[in-house]
Motif scaffolding. Structure first.
Motif, PDB file in Angstrom:
ATOM      1  N   ILE A 280       0.832  -1.215   0.000  1.00 47.75           N
ATOM      2  CA  ILE A 280       0.000   0.000   0.000  1.00 47.75           C
ATOM      3  C   ILE A 280       0.864   1.261   0.000  1.00 47.75           C
ATOM      4  O   ILE A 280       0.452   2.309  -0.508  1.00 47.75           O
ATOM      5  CB  ILE A 280      -0.995  -0.002   1.197  1.00 47.75           C
ATOM      6  N   TYR A 281       2.065   1.175   0.549  1.00 50.29           N
ATOM      7  CA  TYR A 281       2.955   2.343   0.587  1.00 50.29           C
ATOM      8  C   TYR A 281       3.312   2.774  -0.843  1.00 50.29           C
ATOM      9  O   TYR A 281       3.238   3.951  -1.186  1.00 50.29           O
ATOM     10  CB  TYR A 281       4.221   2.001   1.384  1.00 50.29           C
ATOM     11  N   THR A 282       3.674   1.797  -1.661  1.00 47.95           N
ATOM     12  CA  THR A 282       4.004   2.090  -3.062  1.00 47.95           C
ATOM     13  C   THR A 282       2.777   2.594  -3.806  1.00 47.95           C
ATOM     14  O   THR A 282       2.848   3.556  -4.580  1.00 47.95           O
ATOM     15  CB  THR A 282       4.531   0.808  -3.756  1.00 47.95           C
ATOM     16  N   ASP A 283       1.635   1.931  -3.571  1.00 43.25           N
ATOM     17  CA  ASP A 283       0.398   2.329  -4.248  1.00 43.25           C
ATOM     18  C   ASP A 283      -0.009   3.748  -3.863  1.00 43.25           C
ATOM     19  O   ASP A 283      -0.437   4.540  -4.714  1.00 43.25           O
ATOM     20  CB  ASP A 283      -0.739   1.353  -3.884  1.00 43.25           C
ATOM     21  N   LEU A 284       0.122   4.078  -2.579  1.00 45.10           N
ATOM     22  CA  LEU A 284      -0.215   5.424  -2.102  1.00 45.10           C
ATOM     23  C   LEU A 284       0.712   6.475  -2.733  1.00 45.10           C
ATOM     24  O   LEU A 284       0.281   7.555  -3.126  1.00 45.10           O
ATOM     25  CB  LEU A 284      -0.095   5.481  -0.573  1.00 45.10           C
ATOM     26  N   HIS A 285       1.980   6.112  -2.818  1.00 45.52           N
ATOM     27  CA  HIS A 285       2.970   7.022  -3.415  1.00 45.52           C
ATOM     28  C   HIS A 285       2.605   7.310  -4.872  1.00 45.52           C
ATOM     29  O   HIS A 285       2.615   8.465  -5.317  1.00 45.52           O
ATOM     30  CB  HIS A 285       4.364   6.379  -3.318  1.00 45.52           C
TER      31      HIS A 285
ATOM     32  N   ALA B  22      -0.376   6.978  -6.234  1.00 41.44           N
ATOM     33  CA  ALA B  22      -1.646   7.715  -6.279  1.00 41.44           C
ATOM     34  C   ALA B  22      -1.416   9.196  -5.965  1.00 41.44           C
ATOM     35  O   ALA B  22      -2.040  10.086  -6.571  1.00 41.44           O
ATOM     36  CB  ALA B  22      -2.638   7.111  -5.277  1.00 41.44           C
ATOM     37  N   ALA B  23      -0.498   9.485  -5.016  1.00 44.58           N
ATOM     38  CA  ALA B  23      -0.173  10.877  -4.676  1.00 44.58           C
ATOM     39  C   ALA B  23       0.466  11.585  -5.869  1.00 44.58           C
ATOM     40  O   ALA B  23       0.169  12.764  -6.156  1.00 44.58           O
ATOM     41  CB  ALA B  23       0.752  10.911  -3.465  1.00 44.58           C
ATOM     42  N   GLN B  24       1.336  10.862  -6.584  1.00 42.33           N
ATOM     43  CA  GLN B  24       1.973  11.437  -7.784  1.00 42.33           C
ATOM     44  C   GLN B  24       0.917  11.800  -8.825  1.00 42.33           C
ATOM     45  O   GLN B  24       1.002  12.844  -9.479  1.00 42.33           O
ATOM     46  CB  GLN B  24       2.958  10.413  -8.393  1.00 42.33           C
TER      47      GLN B  24
ATOM     48  N   THR C 191     -10.878  11.292  -1.437  1.00 40.44           N
ATOM     49  CA  THR C 191     -12.004  11.174  -2.365  1.00 40.44           C
ATOM     50  C   THR C 191     -11.925   9.887  -3.188  1.00 40.44           C
ATOM     51  O   THR C 191     -12.942   9.237  -3.463  1.00 40.44           O
ATOM     52  CB  THR C 191     -12.047  12.398  -3.316  1.00 40.44           C
ATOM     53  N   SER C 192     -10.712   9.512  -3.568  1.00 37.53           N
ATOM     54  CA  SER C 192     -10.548   8.309  -4.417  1.00 37.53           C
ATOM     55  C   SER C 192     -10.457   7.007  -3.614  1.00 37.53           C
ATOM     56  O   SER C 192     -10.151   5.954  -4.164  1.00 37.53           O
ATOM     57  CB  SER C 192      -9.323   8.467  -5.323  1.00 37.53           C
ATOM     58  N   GLY C 193     -10.691   7.081  -2.287  1.00 37.78           N
ATOM     59  CA  GLY C 193     -10.801   5.856  -1.479  1.00 37.78           C
ATOM     60  C   GLY C 193      -9.520   5.414  -0.796  1.00 37.78           C
ATOM     61  O   GLY C 193      -9.514   4.424  -0.071  1.00 37.78           O
TER      62      GLY C 193
END
Length: 522
Positions: free
Chosen positions: A22-27, A29-31, A54-56
């Motif tokens: 999730i850390y990589t996925d969050l990174h 998504a933030a980008q 907003t995007s969950g």
């Protein structure tokens, strides 16, 4: 993060998050959020946070943190506590567990010597191709099991627990406790019945439950409302909400999805690839524990009218499980340690020691029954595999290791004896007087979490509550209620065999009404 979390706890949580997917996925998504033209540079941080929420992603992160809290409850131990104390604080129980592990490994090695078979061997190419071709039909042409015997059964484990003694405790000095009359003679801290009533208050008699007919509300109306609410819970995709919902039981058609949410099981391509890697490890190497699992399935599930149809399915879960080194993580909170073997000719040299089997779990007689009921919930082996692994590493490992943990089999056995003496003193002492200590019968139910003893739908209703309350204490509560329910006949028996006969068939019992009566009618 709340102030009552210690800095060390928060640091461990952050390290776990940084090592997770999730850390990589969050990174990433933030980008994506940063690259959007709608965000002003002056409000970059706030804009990214709003976009992620907003995007969950905020909900997903909350779920991951919640799962961490479930598996790693806040420690009451001082920061300087040695690692072995974190696993098990009581020295005499640590020593007993180590002695038990040596005994199991000795039994396994003796079988190797007697039968002249190795602990592990590489399969020849032809055998590998053959195994791969019949992966979904592994039960049809399995190995020769005539010489294979279980390494140990629950009965052997009970004998070890009965022999446990705290060297600093004199049972003769103990007044006002129930432990003197039972088989477990240890002064361990347990929840009393009032705390259990509080813990399981959502199961009170005046609360409607899934799978139980209520006289006040037509079942179809209650079931329809539960289904409607259950679908909303699944849509919300929030672990704590699913767990709260499950306290009153899960509808059959929603149970699989709800359990995945409670356990945080989300299958992605990586998980599928990892399972395929475990499968290829099974194809490449033959382990002695494979034969133990084959034998166990043949002796238990294959002989059970409810589970024999899942025989091939069980092998597809259990054989990869033995190769899964990710299972080793749970030994950090387990009083047990993974068994080690030595490369041939290097006995005693730690440089040549390997964990055997790779997951560190030597199966006992009945181990396959931890998986069997789950076969009713999941049709795909991969999802079933990860749900089983999560349930095992959270709960079931505690049912076959010696510890002082309140969810461990020693405390559960002691809780059973205490509750039975308190609620059914006459019955307890009658059985004891005819040579039948009640725990000798109930122990096998507890070790297998009742799987293979109750009807499968009742096992799943019971396991709903294990997950919902994050506790195994419902197991001894149910065991006591079964003795109470069969009390009239049990008071007539004059031998252990007669008592066992009265309690031989539990498949007609309804779990939830029994637990309700046991906890809330006294």
């Amino acid at each position: 993060m709340d102030s009552h979390f210690s800095p060390a706890y928060v640091q461990n949580l952050m390290q776990t998050l940084k090592a997770s997917k999730i850390y990589t996925d969050l990174h990433n998504a933030a980008q994506t959020e940063i690259s959007k033209n709608t965000i002003r540079v002056s409000e970059l941080k706030k804009g990214v946070q709003t976009g992620l929420a907003t995007s969950g992603w905020e909900r997903k992160l909350r779920n991951v943190i919640y799962q961490y809290l479930q598996v790693n409850p806040l420690s009451i131990h001082p920061l300087a506590t040695p690692p072995e104390h974190m696993k098990e604080p009581l020295l005499y129980l640590r020593k007993a567990q180590q002695a038990w592990e040596k005994r199991i490994l000795k039994s396994l090695n003796s079988m190797c010597t007697e039968l002249n078979i190795p602990l592990a061997r590489k399969r020849p190419d032809k055998e590998q191709r053959d195994l791969l071709s019949r992966w979904t039909e592994l039960g049809t042409d399995g190995p020769d099991l005539s010489q294979i015997r279980p390494v140990y059964a629950p009965k052997d484990f009970l004998d070890v627990i009965m022999a446990l003694q705290n060297p600093n405790y004199n049972t003769g000095d103990s007044t006002g406790t129930y432990t003197l009359w039972g088989l477990v003679q240890l002064p361990l801290k347990l929840n009393d019945v009032n705390k259990l009533r509080l813990l399981y208050s959502d199961m009170a008699i005046n609360q409607c439950q899934t799978g139980v007919d209520d006289v006040d509300i037509p079942p179809e109306m209650f079931d329809a409302d539960r289904m409607k609410l259950g679908r909303k819970v699944i849509t919300a995709d929030h672990g704590p909400l699913a767990q709260e919902y499950a306290k009153k039981g899960c509808p059959i058609s929603l149970r699989g999805d709800l359990w995945c949410q409670i356990l945080g099981v989300i299958i992605d391509e990586f998980d599928v690839l990892y399972y395929e890697q475990l499968k290829s490890n099974v194809i490449a190497h033959d382990l002695l524990v494979d034969s133990l699992l084959y034998k166990d399935v043949k002796l238990t599930a294959t002989n059970d009218d409810q589970y024999f149809v899942f025989e091939d399915f069980l092998y597809q879960i259990l054989l990869p499980f033995t190769r899964d080194t990710d299972v080793l993580k749970h030994f950090g909170k387990n009083s047990a340690s993974p068994p080690k073997s030595y490369i041939r000719g290097k006995l005693g040299d730690e440089n040549f020691a390997v964990v055997y089997p790779p997951n560190g779990v030597i199966p006992f007689h009945g181990f396959a029954m931890y998986v069997a009921p789950l076969c009713y919930l999941y049709q795909e082996p991969v999802k079933l595999y990860y749900v089983f692994r999560e349930i095992y590493t959270r709960y079931f490992f505690r049912l076959h290791s010696i510890s002082s943990h309140p969810q461990g089999i020693v405390c559960l056995s002691l809780l059973f004896e205490n509750l039975l003496q308190m609620h059914e003193a006459e019955l307890f002492f009658h059985l004891k007087s005819v040579g039948c200590q009640p725990l000798r019968i109930a122990f096998k139910w507890l070790v297998r979490a009742f799987s293979g003893y109750l009807h499968s739908d009742q096992v799943l209703l019971l396991w709903d509550r294990v997950l919902a309350y994050n506790s195994l204490e419902i197991l001894p509560v149910l065991a006591v209620s079964i003795f109470s329910f069969r009390k009239t006949n049990l008071l007539k028996v004059q031998s252990y065999n007669a008592a066992e006969a009265v309690l031989a068939d539990l498949t007609t019992l309804q779990v939830i009404p029994l637990v309700q009566l046991s906890l809330f009618s006294k």
